[in-house]
Design a protein around this motif. Structure first.
Motif, PDB file in Angstrom:
ATOM      1  N   ALA A 107     -26.459  46.255   9.387  1.00 19.57           N
ATOM      2  CA  ALA A 107     -26.117  44.942   9.932  1.00 19.57           C
ATOM      3  C   ALA A 107     -26.421  43.839   8.929  1.00 19.57           C
ATOM      4  O   ALA A 107     -25.616  42.918   8.730  1.00 19.57           O
ATOM      5  CB  ALA A 107     -26.882  44.706  11.229  1.00 19.57           C
ATOM      6  N   VAL A 166     -21.002  45.710  14.942  1.00 19.74           N
ATOM      7  CA  VAL A 166     -22.427  46.026  14.935  1.00 19.74           C
ATOM      8  C   VAL A 166     -22.619  47.356  15.652  1.00 19.74           C
ATOM      9  O   VAL A 166     -22.378  47.467  16.855  1.00 19.74           O
ATOM     10  CB  VAL A 166     -23.252  44.913  15.605  1.00 19.74           C
ATOM     11  CG1 VAL A 166     -24.739  45.253  15.532  1.00 19.74           C
ATOM     12  CG2 VAL A 166     -22.979  43.573  14.929  1.00 19.74           C
ATOM     13  N   VAL A 197     -19.946  43.240  19.156  1.00 19.04           N
ATOM     14  CA  VAL A 197     -21.388  43.367  19.295  1.00 19.04           C
ATOM     15  C   VAL A 197     -21.754  43.603  20.762  1.00 19.04           C
ATOM     16  O   VAL A 197     -21.077  43.116  21.674  1.00 19.04           O
ATOM     17  CB  VAL A 197     -22.120  42.104  18.765  1.00 19.04           C
ATOM     18  CG1 VAL A 197     -21.821  40.882  19.634  1.00 19.04           C
ATOM     19  CG2 VAL A 197     -23.619  42.326  18.658  1.00 19.04           C
TER      20      VAL A 197
END
Length: 435
Positions: A107, A166, A197
């Motif tokens: 990340a 992510v 995400v």
């Protein structure tokens, strides 16, 4: 109502802001917000009188907590709701202190930002300013948003750049174990185009919240073709007076999905709204509430559809015990120009005692012709036929009611994206049902 009722002055707020190295724009915004609390009106939640609710009293503006260097040092209450062996993106707030942050190397390398809000205000002040209190929520919306801005003392900032997915969920845990603590937390989540995400937050108490405040704002911004999944389990002490705003905005082809376990013990007003601005964007808004004692919960769930071919779906299930009461306001609003959009909602309240109360108000506002919309609402008691069926197989009435409640709430519980958080919500439901 004047700021004389608040246990803090403008000079103290400026001192707090400067001590935390906040940018000048936020210091000035705090001062402006404090002045606005003298003139702005309180919100007016439908069918809930809040004129006697105390939203001003708090014991301390900032209550410090511990800072942890490793996962092994975390309190057992936190370890119980995280996967300590596989947790990659984790941020812990202990009372009003940023206590621990862990972000995966992948990340970081992709430019993802996961920081406590106080940290992000120092490291990325211009980026925070771009999203803070200027679109989904405004400082002058009403007195409680002004209070939130003036007294801001915690929160988290998540930013995901273009085309980044992510891989691991981001988990934000707030541990309350000091009776002096109040929470004016602010969550900012923003994704650029084609990003993705999953974010999950947990509030939990190990101390009394009597005379304390819970004034939370979350702003969620989904860029074009991006996807945000937002899960939460809130379980704070009954002493907190609660006002919670969670709002989202979607650009074209974007998605924001919510799965919320609203388990706080205190009376609270909750506003969860998604604005589908872009064409073909969508949102599912799912929440569960369990009320106990004399608790009052007013929950407004709203999806406003501006773009063409948007999809909005609201699902709310509540269980009221003892003399608890809830008002469920579900609003699906298709604006003029939102052709070929769909708006659907379902609100159901289950009452388990003679003194419990539930009110489900589905509302459809349609300003366009070529759309599909529908709603369903029900308020009632446990189906005696379900109980009879279970009891006829040797299950006690208490156990039968417990099974019915878990089945009733499961459509939302199973949507939570982290297994340990699902388990936490089921455990909390069990605690509240068996009180």
């Amino acid at each position: 109502m004047t700021t004389e009722t608040l246990n803090i002055s403008e000079a103290q707020l400026v001192e707090y802001s400067q001590a935390h190295n906040e940018p000048t724009w936020l210091t000035e915004l705090r001062k402006e917000a404090l002045k606005l609390t003298e003139t702005l009106e309180m919100p007016k939640p439908d069918k809930t009188k809040i004129n006697r609710w105390d939203f001003d009293s708090f014991k301390q503006h900032e209550t410090t907590g511990s800072v942890y260097q490793t996962l092994e040092e975390l309190p057992e209450a936190v370890k119980d709701i995280i996967d300590i062996d596989n947790s990659e993106n984790l941020i812990i707030q202990h009372n009003n202190t940023l206590a621990f942050t862990k972000v995966s190397d992948s990340a970081k390398n992709d430019g993802v930002i996961v920081e406590g809000l106080s940290e992000a205000l120092v490291n990325h002040p211009d980026l925070v300013k771009q999203y803070f209190m200027n679109e989904t929520v405004t400082v002058d919306e009403h007195r409680l948003t002004a209070l939130h801005t003036a007294l801001l003392n915690g929160g988290v900032f998540v930013y995901v750049p273009k085309n980044v997915v992510v891989e691991h969920p981001i988990q934000y845990v707030v541990l309350h174990d000091d009776e002096q603590a109040s929470f004016y937390n602010h969550v900012l989540i923003s994704t650029e185009e084609s990003a993705e995400v999953t974010y999950v937050e947990n509030y939990l108490s190990n101390a009394s919240g009597e005379g304390s405040q819970l004034n939370i704002v979350s702003e969620v911004n989904a860029g074009a073709n991006s996807k945000i999944t937002y899960g939460s389990v809130d379980y704070l002490d009954k002493g907190f007076t609660g006002h919670i705003i969670r709002r989202g905005v979607t650009q074209a082809d974007a998605t924001i999905n919510w799965a919320l376990g609203l388990m706080n013990e205190g009376s609270q007003i909750i506003d969860n709204t998604t604005n589908l601005i872009g064409d073909r964007s969508e949102s599912e808004l799912k929440s569960v509430v369990v009320g106990t004692g004399s608790q009052k919960v007013n929950l407004t769930s709203k999806i406003v559809q501006y773009g063409k071919e948007t999809n909005g779906y609201i699902l709310k299930h509540g269980v009221m015990l003892e003399s608890a009461s809830t008002v469920f306001n579900g609003i699906g609003y298709i604006k003029h120009g939102g052709a070929k959009s769909n708006a659907n909602q379902e609100s159901r309240v289950l009452m388990l005692s003679e003194n419990a109360r539930g009110d489900a108000n589905p509302i459809l506002l349609i300003d366009e012709d070529d759309v599909e919309a529908g709603h369903a609402a029900s308020v009632g008691r446990v189906d005696p036929e379900q109980l009879y069926y279970l009891m006829s197989r040797g299950i006690s009435r208490q156990e039968a009611e417990r099974l019915v409640i878990h089945g009733f709430l499961d459509p939302v519980v199973r949507e939570l994206p982290i297994e340990d958080v699902k388990r936490q919500l089921r455990d909390v439901i069990e605690l509240k049902v068996n009180k």
